[in-house]
Design a protein around this motif. Sequence first.
Motif, PDB file in Angstrom:
ATOM      1  N   GLN A 117       0.819  -1.206   0.000  1.00 43.33           N
ATOM      2  CA  GLN A 117       0.000   0.000   0.000  1.00 43.33           C
ATOM      3  C   GLN A 117       0.857   1.262   0.000  1.00 43.33           C
ATOM      4  O   GLN A 117       0.442   2.300  -0.507  1.00 43.33           O
ATOM      5  CB  GLN A 117      -0.924   0.005   1.224  1.00 43.33           C
ATOM      6  CG  GLN A 117      -1.865  -1.173   1.304  1.00 43.33           C
ATOM      7  CD  GLN A 117      -2.819  -1.248   0.124  1.00 43.33           C
ATOM      8  OE1 GLN A 117      -3.405  -0.238  -0.263  1.00 43.33           O
ATOM      9  NE2 GLN A 117      -2.965  -2.428  -0.465  1.00 43.33           N
ATOM     10  N   THR A 118       2.065   1.163   0.552  1.00 42.49           N
ATOM     11  CA  THR A 118       2.930   2.339   0.674  1.00 42.49           C
ATOM     12  C   THR A 118       3.835   2.535  -0.532  1.00 42.49           C
ATOM     13  O   THR A 118       4.442   3.595  -0.699  1.00 42.49           O
ATOM     14  CB  THR A 118       3.822   2.231   1.924  1.00 42.49           C
ATOM     15  OG1 THR A 118       4.721   1.113   1.757  1.00 42.49           O
ATOM     16  CG2 THR A 118       2.990   2.032   3.179  1.00 42.49           C
ATOM     17  N   GLY A 119       3.962   1.490  -1.368  1.00 40.70           N
ATOM     18  CA  GLY A 119       4.869   1.572  -2.500  1.00 40.70           C
ATOM     19  C   GLY A 119       6.319   1.368  -2.125  1.00 40.70           C
ATOM     20  O   GLY A 119       7.219   1.640  -2.920  1.00 40.70           O
ATOM     21  N   GLN A 120       6.552   0.835  -0.908  1.00 46.51           N
ATOM     22  CA  GLN A 120       7.901   0.566  -0.438  1.00 46.51           C
ATOM     23  C   GLN A 120       7.984  -0.901  -0.008  1.00 46.51           C
ATOM     24  O   GLN A 120       7.240  -1.327   0.882  1.00 46.51           O
ATOM     25  CB  GLN A 120       8.272   1.479   0.737  1.00 46.51           C
ATOM     26  CG  GLN A 120       8.251   2.959   0.384  1.00 46.51           C
ATOM     27  CD  GLN A 120       8.635   3.845   1.553  1.00 46.51           C
ATOM     28  OE1 GLN A 120       9.126   3.378   2.574  1.00 46.51           O
ATOM     29  NE2 GLN A 120       8.424   5.147   1.395  1.00 46.51           N
ATOM     30  N   VAL A 121       8.871  -1.659  -0.648  1.00 47.75           N
ATOM     31  CA  VAL A 121       9.004  -3.081  -0.344  1.00 47.75           C
ATOM     32  C   VAL A 121      10.442  -3.402   0.014  1.00 47.75           C
ATOM     33  O   VAL A 121      11.383  -2.760  -0.476  1.00 47.75           O
ATOM     34  CB  VAL A 121       8.540  -3.963  -1.528  1.00 47.75           C
ATOM     35  CG1 VAL A 121       7.079  -3.687  -1.862  1.00 47.75           C
ATOM     36  CG2 VAL A 121       9.403  -3.734  -2.760  1.00 47.75           C
ATOM     37  N   GLY A 122      10.604  -4.398   0.859  1.00 52.90           N
ATOM     38  CA  GLY A 122      11.928  -4.829   1.283  1.00 52.90           C
ATOM     39  C   GLY A 122      12.234  -6.222   0.769  1.00 52.90           C
ATOM     40  O   GLY A 122      11.326  -7.046   0.608  1.00 52.90           O
ATOM     41  N   VAL A 123      13.501  -6.476   0.505  1.00 51.80           N
ATOM     42  CA  VAL A 123      13.956  -7.785   0.043  1.00 51.80           C
ATOM     43  C   VAL A 123      15.058  -8.267   0.982  1.00 51.80           C
ATOM     44  O   VAL A 123      16.083  -7.593   1.144  1.00 51.80           O
ATOM     45  CB  VAL A 123      14.493  -7.718  -1.404  1.00 51.80           C
ATOM     46  CG1 VAL A 123      15.049  -9.072  -1.832  1.00 51.80           C
ATOM     47  CG2 VAL A 123      13.395  -7.271  -2.360  1.00 51.80           C
ATOM     48  N   LEU A 124      14.849  -9.415   1.600  1.00 53.44           N
ATOM     49  CA  LEU A 124      15.847 -10.058   2.447  1.00 53.44           C
ATOM     50  C   LEU A 124      16.410 -11.234   1.679  1.00 53.44           C
ATOM     51  O   LEU A 124      15.655 -12.092   1.215  1.00 53.44           O
ATOM     52  CB  LEU A 124      15.217 -10.527   3.760  1.00 53.44           C
ATOM     53  CG  LEU A 124      14.623  -9.427   4.650  1.00 53.44           C
ATOM     54  CD1 LEU A 124      13.801 -10.040   5.782  1.00 53.44           C
ATOM     55  CD2 LEU A 124      15.718  -8.536   5.221  1.00 53.44           C
ATOM     56  N   ALA A 125      17.738 -11.291   1.514  1.00 49.56           N
ATOM     57  CA  ALA A 125      18.325 -12.296   0.629  1.00 49.56           C
ATOM     58  C   ALA A 125      19.778 -12.563   1.010  1.00 49.56           C
ATOM     59  O   ALA A 125      20.319 -11.944   1.931  1.00 49.56           O
ATOM     60  CB  ALA A 125      18.243 -11.816  -0.819  1.00 49.56           C
ATOM     61  N   THR A 126      20.390 -13.494   0.293  1.00 48.97           N
ATOM     62  CA  THR A 126      21.815 -13.736   0.459  1.00 48.97           C
ATOM     63  C   THR A 126      22.594 -12.576  -0.168  1.00 48.97           C
ATOM     64  O   THR A 126      22.058 -11.797  -0.958  1.00 48.97           O
ATOM     65  CB  THR A 126      22.254 -15.039  -0.220  1.00 48.97           C
ATOM     66  OG1 THR A 126      22.077 -14.907  -1.641  1.00 48.97           O
ATOM     67  CG2 THR A 126      21.446 -16.222   0.288  1.00 48.97           C
ATOM     68  N   ARG A 127      23.861 -12.489   0.153  1.00 44.49           N
ATOM     69  CA  ARG A 127      24.691 -11.428  -0.398  1.00 44.49           C
ATOM     70  C   ARG A 127      24.763 -11.521  -1.926  1.00 44.49           C
ATOM     71  O   ARG A 127      24.742 -10.508  -2.629  1.00 44.49           O
ATOM     72  CB  ARG A 127      26.101 -11.493   0.197  1.00 44.49           C
ATOM     73  CG  ARG A 127      26.913 -10.215  -0.030  1.00 44.49           C
ATOM     74  CD  ARG A 127      28.282 -10.309   0.616  1.00 44.49           C
ATOM     75  NE  ARG A 127      28.230 -10.681   2.021  1.00 44.49           N
ATOM     76  CZ  ARG A 127      27.935  -9.841   3.011  1.00 44.49           C
ATOM     77  NH1 ARG A 127      27.639  -8.586   2.728  1.00 44.49           N
ATOM     78  NH2 ARG A 127      27.924 -10.250   4.263  1.00 44.49           N
TER      79      ARG A 127
END
Length: 276
Positions: A117-127
């Motif tokens: 809804q905010t247009g801001q997403v996070g990605v958690l991943a390997t290096r």
Amino acid sequence: MTGVSQPIGVFDSGYGGLTILRELVRKLPQYDYVYLGDNARTPYGTRSFETVYQYTLECVRHLFDQGCRLVILACNTASAKALRNIQQLDLPKMDGPDRRVLGVIRPTTEVIGTYSQTGQVGVLATRGTVTSESYVVEIEKFFPELRVFQEACPMWVPLVENGEYTSPGADYFVRQHIDRLLTQAPGIDTILLACTHYPLLLDKIRQFTPAGTTILSQGGIVADSLADYLFRHPALEAECSKHGRRTFLTTDSPVDFDRQATVFYGEQIQSRHLAL
């Protein structure tokens, strides 16, 4: 359908892809599957693009040798560093032009914007996945208005594979990376777990994220995407064998693989060793 067994291949550098396979089997139980874990050469996340590409290509070839016409790279690092080269450079030169290799990045990036809804997403991943910028590039194609923030979590895979993912000791490393991600943009309302190990840390991740944050795991999304892909490619779908068989291969010790696989797959399995 031919009488020849043509299972769907599922590849990962180790165990994490079993969380993808689990959802594939839940959604599409009628198909035969062959899972290959390259445990002898894991982890892929810290290796160079060229090394990941060569390792992944070698394993894809082995799955084709097992009769697979369709292979899913159930590994974010392999999808980020090897998929495009394999699709564009290698498949056209292989015998059998109808072979296909798919990854786990595109199915997720096609839908992630519908959750925010905010247009801001996070990605958690390997290096390795973070460095590749694959998620940033692919999300921009489908949702150019989204702002994407990434955080590499190098300790999370070891926590999972050493059975520490539910321990109090995991709290520090989970909270550290969640805090670092949210510091980049407090308005993040959707977080993608862009590593197939991370669903096992889901309870911990929820513990340290704000209420109402959407946490996306890839398994269900990839399963829905595969169902759609097979529907749109009926000739390929008709060739996939449908006996509900599951075959598990590992490049390392089957005893060790079977013990760890239970955690990721959710039931006991029996694997065979594959020498590369």
